[in-house]
Design an enzyme around this catalytic site. Sequence first.
Site, PDB file in Angstrom:
ATOM      1  N   CYS A  22     -11.394   2.537   0.416  1.00 20.25           N
ATOM      2  CA  CYS A  22      -9.977   2.840   0.617  1.00 20.25           C
ATOM      3  C   CYS A  22      -9.561   2.005   1.816  1.00 20.25           C
ATOM      4  O   CYS A  22     -10.280   1.965   2.825  1.00 20.25           O
ATOM      5  CB  CYS A  22      -9.794   4.330   0.908  1.00 20.25           C
ATOM      6  SG  CYS A  22      -8.143   4.757   1.495  1.00 20.25           S
ATOM      7  N   ASP A  72       0.872  -1.191   0.000  1.00 17.36           N
ATOM      8  CA  ASP A  72       0.000   0.000   0.000  1.00 17.36           C
ATOM      9  C   ASP A  72       0.901   1.231   0.000  1.00 17.36           C
ATOM     10  O   ASP A  72       2.118   1.138   0.193  1.00 17.36           O
ATOM     11  CB  ASP A  72      -0.917   0.001   1.232  1.00 17.36           C
ATOM     12  CG  ASP A  72      -1.923   1.158   1.225  1.00 17.36           C
ATOM     13  OD1 ASP A  72      -2.310   1.619   0.137  1.00 17.36           O
ATOM     14  OD2 ASP A  72      -2.309   1.623   2.310  1.00 17.36           O
ATOM     15  N   SER A  73       0.263   2.394  -0.188  1.00 11.03           N
ATOM     16  CA  SER A  73       1.018   3.640  -0.110  1.00 11.03           C
ATOM     17  C   SER A  73       1.377   3.971   1.341  1.00 11.03           C
ATOM     18  O   SER A  73       2.317   4.716   1.588  1.00 11.03           O
ATOM     19  CB  SER A  73       0.166   4.777  -0.678  1.00 11.03           C
ATOM     20  OG  SER A  73      -1.065   4.823   0.025  1.00 11.03           O
TER      21      SER A  73
HETATM   22  N1  DGL Z   1      -4.998   2.985   1.002  1.00  8.24           N
HETATM   23  C1  DGL Z   1      -5.157   3.553  -0.310  1.00  8.24           C
HETATM   24  C2  DGL Z   1      -6.440   3.075  -0.966  1.00  8.24           C
HETATM   25  O1  DGL Z   1      -6.983   2.040  -0.625  1.00  8.24           O
HETATM   26  C3  DGL Z   1      -5.120   5.051  -0.484  1.00  8.24           C
HETATM   27  C4  DGL Z   1      -4.228   5.905   0.237  1.00  8.24           C
HETATM   28  C5  DGL Z   1      -3.599   7.017  -0.578  1.00  8.24           C
HETATM   29  O2  DGL Z   1      -4.276   7.960  -0.994  1.00  8.24           O
HETATM   30  O3  DGL Z   1      -2.416   6.874  -0.794  1.00  8.24           O
HETATM   31  O4  DGL Z   1      -6.918   3.693  -1.879  1.00  8.24           O
END
Ligand code: DGL
Length: 274
Positions: free
Chosen positions: A184, A10-11
């Site tokens: 998200c 993930d980010s």
């Molecule tokens: N956790 C990421 C998602 O499910 C998003 C987070 C981000 O914006 O980097 O979209």
Amino acid sequence: MSAPHVLVFDSGVGGLSIAACLRARLPGVRLSYLADTAGFPYGDQPEATVIRRCVELVERLMTDVPVDLIVVACNTASTVVLPALRGRLGIPVVGVVPAIKPAAALTQNGRLGVLATPATVRRPYTDDLILRFAAHCEVTRVGHPGLVRWAENKVTGEPVPLESLHEAVKPLGDAGVDTVVLGCTHYPLIREELAQVLPNVHHWVDSGEAIARRVAFLLEEASMDTDGVLDEGEVGLAARFSGPAPAALDAFLPRLGLQPGPVWDQWPGHSETS
Ligand code: DGL
């Protein structure tokens, strides 16, 4: 036979909500975590940047750590990067997309909220999911940049600012939704706070358990042993961060049923992908 090894990407910390579901369902599987904290947040970035960063980081990690399967535990990345990763890697790549289909089956008043990053709510991928599975619903989308930051801060011990959160999700309250898709992976981490500011929502639907089921199916299909018992040193989450590791994250992990593993740090030399 050694235990299968799954990489969760993930980010930031959002993918931990997916790692928690994987750990609960697959206690005999080794988990590594890779977070592009130097590139966070993905929700505000152009598609090409997200694709490049994600492919580079995953490929580099795989030269150090052989894994059997990758979960792109980020909706924002999954809506654009899966074809590139699948084309380059010879192992299964599982993506996470907003759980619009199950949510559309749960709503009783036909009013559905889709809460995701600004990028995910406007992507054609999301339009398509709504068209295919929720055409009979009145769908309200909210893509607010604050939520991922509040989730990141929560894991470091900072309370979620409830007034700002209330303001951010107000369109969902105004629309009278009874079901909200957490589109998200960061959002399950602040579900309690979301429930406080949207008390009339009956169903909060995320993708964690469906992803864990899918991963279990793919590992079993590949005849991997998912039922073994891990050695003590293998149980923890080995985590690497392209930028700084979020402060005090190791203390938050037990709240998700996870524990820190042997590798727990910034990944030297890997923030230069920006
Ligand atoms: N956790 C990421 C998602 O499910 C998003 C987070 C981000 O914006 O980097 O979209």
